[in-house]
Design an enzyme around this catalytic site. Structure first.
Site, mmCIF file in Angstrom:
data_model
loop_
_atom_site.group_PDB
_atom_site.id
_atom_site.type_symbol
_atom_site.label_atom_id
_atom_site.label_comp_id
_atom_site.label_asym_id
_atom_site.label_seq_id
_atom_site.Cartn_x
_atom_site.Cartn_y
_atom_site.Cartn_z
ATOM 1 N N GLY A 1 -2.220 -3.231 -0.344
ATOM 2 C CA GLY A 1 -0.981 -3.888 0.082
ATOM 3 C C GLY A 1 0.067 -2.937 0.637
ATOM 4 O O GLY A 1 1.184 -3.347 0.929
ATOM 5 N N SER B 1 -5.603 -2.121 2.421
ATOM 6 C CA SER B 1 -4.894 -2.047 3.707
ATOM 7 C C SER B 1 -5.836 -1.886 4.904
ATOM 8 O O SER B 1 -5.532 -1.156 5.852
ATOM 9 C CB SER B 1 -3.844 -0.935 3.678
ATOM 10 O OG SER B 1 -2.846 -1.266 2.732
ATOM 11 N N GLU C 1 -11.583 0.109 -4.244
ATOM 12 C CA GLU C 1 -10.214 -0.147 -3.802
ATOM 13 C C GLU C 1 -9.261 0.827 -4.492
ATOM 14 O O GLU C 1 -8.912 0.627 -5.664
ATOM 15 C CB GLU C 1 -9.807 -1.573 -4.158
ATOM 16 C CG GLU C 1 -10.665 -2.632 -3.511
ATOM 17 C CD GLU C 1 -9.918 -3.955 -3.399
ATOM 18 O OE1 GLU C 1 -9.630 -4.367 -2.271
ATOM 19 O OE2 GLU C 1 -9.601 -4.551 -4.437
ATOM 20 N N HIS D 1 -10.736 -7.114 -10.183
ATOM 21 C CA HIS D 1 -9.756 -6.637 -9.196
ATOM 22 C C HIS D 1 -8.631 -5.893 -9.929
ATOM 23 O O HIS D 1 -8.225 -6.279 -11.029
ATOM 24 C CB HIS D 1 -9.189 -7.818 -8.399
ATOM 25 C CG HIS D 1 -8.393 -7.372 -7.213
ATOM 26 N ND1 HIS D 1 -7.086 -6.946 -7.328
ATOM 27 C CD2 HIS D 1 -8.721 -7.236 -5.908
ATOM 28 C CE1 HIS D 1 -6.645 -6.576 -6.135
ATOM 29 N NE2 HIS D 1 -7.624 -6.738 -5.251
ATOM 30 N N ASN E 1 -9.864 -11.674 0.658
ATOM 31 C CA ASN E 1 -9.244 -11.982 -0.631
ATOM 32 C C ASN E 1 -7.845 -12.547 -0.353
ATOM 33 O O ASN E 1 -6.928 -11.805 -0.038
ATOM 34 C CB ASN E 1 -9.162 -10.687 -1.459
ATOM 35 C CG ASN E 1 -8.421 -10.892 -2.765
ATOM 36 O OD1 ASN E 1 -8.166 -12.021 -3.172
ATOM 37 N ND2 ASN E 1 -8.092 -9.782 -3.434
ATOM 38 N N TRP E 2 -7.715 -13.863 -0.483
ATOM 39 C CA TRP E 2 -6.426 -14.507 -0.179
ATOM 40 C C TRP E 2 -5.401 -14.306 -1.289
ATOM 41 O O TRP E 2 -4.228 -14.669 -1.132
ATOM 42 C CB TRP E 2 -6.623 -16.002 0.051
ATOM 43 C CG TRP E 2 -7.262 -16.361 1.362
ATOM 44 C CD1 TRP E 2 -7.672 -15.507 2.353
ATOM 45 C CD2 TRP E 2 -7.551 -17.688 1.837
ATOM 46 N NE1 TRP E 2 -8.205 -16.214 3.404
ATOM 47 C CE2 TRP E 2 -8.137 -17.562 3.111
ATOM 48 C CE3 TRP E 2 -7.368 -18.966 1.311
ATOM 49 C CZ2 TRP E 2 -8.550 -18.657 3.864
ATOM 50 C CZ3 TRP E 2 -7.787 -20.065 2.052
ATOM 51 C CH2 TRP E 2 -8.360 -19.900 3.316
ATOM 52 N N LYS E 3 -5.855 -13.833 -2.456
ATOM 53 C CA LYS E 3 -4.972 -13.656 -3.613
ATOM 54 C C LYS E 3 -4.217 -14.971 -3.905
ATOM 55 O O LYS E 3 -4.774 -16.047 -3.686
ATOM 56 C CB LYS E 3 -4.015 -12.486 -3.381
ATOM 57 C CG LYS E 3 -4.766 -11.224 -2.951
ATOM 58 C CD LYS E 3 -3.954 -9.979 -3.002
ATOM 59 C CE LYS E 3 -4.825 -8.818 -2.550
ATOM 60 N NZ LYS E 3 -4.192 -7.532 -2.693
ATOM 61 N N GLY F 1 -7.230 -7.997 2.234
ATOM 62 C CA GLY F 1 -6.206 -8.832 1.611
ATOM 63 C C GLY F 1 -5.248 -9.379 2.660
ATOM 64 O O GLY F 1 -5.530 -10.384 3.320
ATOM 65 N N GLU G 1 -5.528 -5.897 -9.589
ATOM 66 C CA GLU G 1 -4.348 -6.700 -9.957
ATOM 67 C C GLU G 1 -4.595 -7.432 -11.270
ATOM 68 O O GLU G 1 -3.666 -7.661 -12.041
ATOM 69 C CB GLU G 1 -4.010 -7.668 -8.804
ATOM 70 C CG GLU G 1 -3.372 -6.912 -7.638
ATOM 71 C CD GLU G 1 -3.588 -7.537 -6.266
ATOM 72 O OE1 GLU G 1 -4.045 -8.690 -6.174
ATOM 73 O OE2 GLU G 1 -3.304 -6.836 -5.273
HETATM 74 P P1 PGA Z 1 -4.851 -5.424 1.094
HETATM 75 O O1 PGA Z 1 -5.578 -6.007 -0.219
HETATM 76 O O2 PGA Z 1 -5.832 -5.511 2.229
HETATM 77 O O3 PGA Z 1 -3.646 -6.301 1.281
HETATM 78 O O4 PGA Z 1 -4.496 -4.008 0.789
HETATM 79 C C1 PGA Z 1 -6.927 -5.726 -0.492
HETATM 80 C C2 PGA Z 1 -7.313 -6.241 -1.857
HETATM 81 O O5 PGA Z 1 -6.528 -6.138 -2.798
HETATM 82 O O6 PGA Z 1 -8.425 -6.774 -2.049
#
Ligand code: PGA
Length: 255
Positions: free
Chosen positions: A174, A213, A168, A96, A10-12, A234, A98
């Site tokens: 993150g 993470s 998640e 997601h 997931n590049w966001k 991520g 976010e």
């Molecule tokens: P992260 O993000 O690996 O940076 O914790 C994962 C995600 O939000 O899909």
């Protein structure tokens, strides 16, 4: 039953056309072509087509990070399932945390997106997970149960093989530190039991992947857990070496 393991990047809202191209080219050069792992990359919308061309004929599949919950029409700024398919996506991320947090996506919107993705034959990853407050208040299981029941409402059992559940925990995304293996195991087992009870007649239940993470140091302790069919990555997915290390370790985890 051993199911194919999935590593989902997931590049966001990161990278640009140059750095995105470079990253994909580097990954393709580094990854062992015979590795038995399903790899999916989710770039931001503007780079879908670019990445789609670079991965053509390779073992990497393309995902969009979202779709809108209607098929088409007067929804300024939104993107439909057919549009992301047109750009080469075979996958979509739905719900997601976010988006739940910043775009106020509700379980009912998320459910509509999942129904639309299924009717368009997209593979979907439905993200669920508790916030830090919900964990502190011992509300992990009610939260996830609610997200699953509402998110999967009216989904046909025939469509389940195209759906993956992404667990998640919001509080570790993150943060640089994943949840503890015993906590991941407990929630994945709970999700598995819920899927069995929601779809008692299904021949194939959704795979369940962990995100939050994940990195090249903790991947082995996560991927070896029961009911962990892959990972959602991520930060570490923005670095070729870290990402390819994760893919290789997941590939090496098969019995
Ligand atoms: P992260 O993000 O690996 O940076 O914790 C994962 C995600 O939000 O899909």
């Amino acid at each position: 039953m051993t199911r194919k393991k999935l590593v989902f990047a997931n590049w966001k809202m990161n990278l640009n056309s140059d750095s995105a191209s470079q990253l994909v080219k580097d990954i393709l050069l580094t990854i062992n072509k015979d590795i038995d792992v399903e790899i999916v990359i989710a770039p931001p919308f503007p780079y879908l087509n670019l990445v789609s061309k670079l991965i053509e004929g390779t073992k990497i599949d393309l995902a969009s990070q979202n779709i809108f919950h209607e098929e088409n029409g007067p929804y300024t700024g939104e993107v439909s399932a057919q549009m992301v398919i047109d750009m080469g996506s075979s996958w979509v991320m739905i719900g997601h945390s976010e988006r739940r947090q910043h775009l106020l996506e509700t379980n009912s919107m998320i459910n509509k997106k999942l129904i639309i993705s299924s009717s368009n034959n997209l593979n979907a990853i439905l993200c669920v997970g508790e916030t830090y407050d919900e964990r502190r208040q011992d509300k992990i299981f009610p939260t996830i149960s609610d997200q699953l029941k509402r998110g999967l409402s009216e989904i046909r059992k025939e469509d389940l093989s195209n759906i993956v559940i992404g667990y998640e925990p919001v509080w570790v995304i993150g943060s640089g530190k994943s949840a503890k293996p015993k906590d991941i195991l407990e929630v994945h087992n709970f999700i598995h039991e819920m899927l069995v009870s929601l779809f008692p007649k299904a021949e194939e239940l959704p795979r369940i992947v962990y995100g939050g993470s994940v990195n090249s140091e903790n991947i082995e302790s996560i991927i070896s857990l029961e009911n962990v069919d892959g990972v959602l990555v991520g930060n570490a997915a923005l670095d070729c070496k870290k990402f390819c290390d994760i893919v290789m370790k997941v590939g090496g985890s098969h019995d």
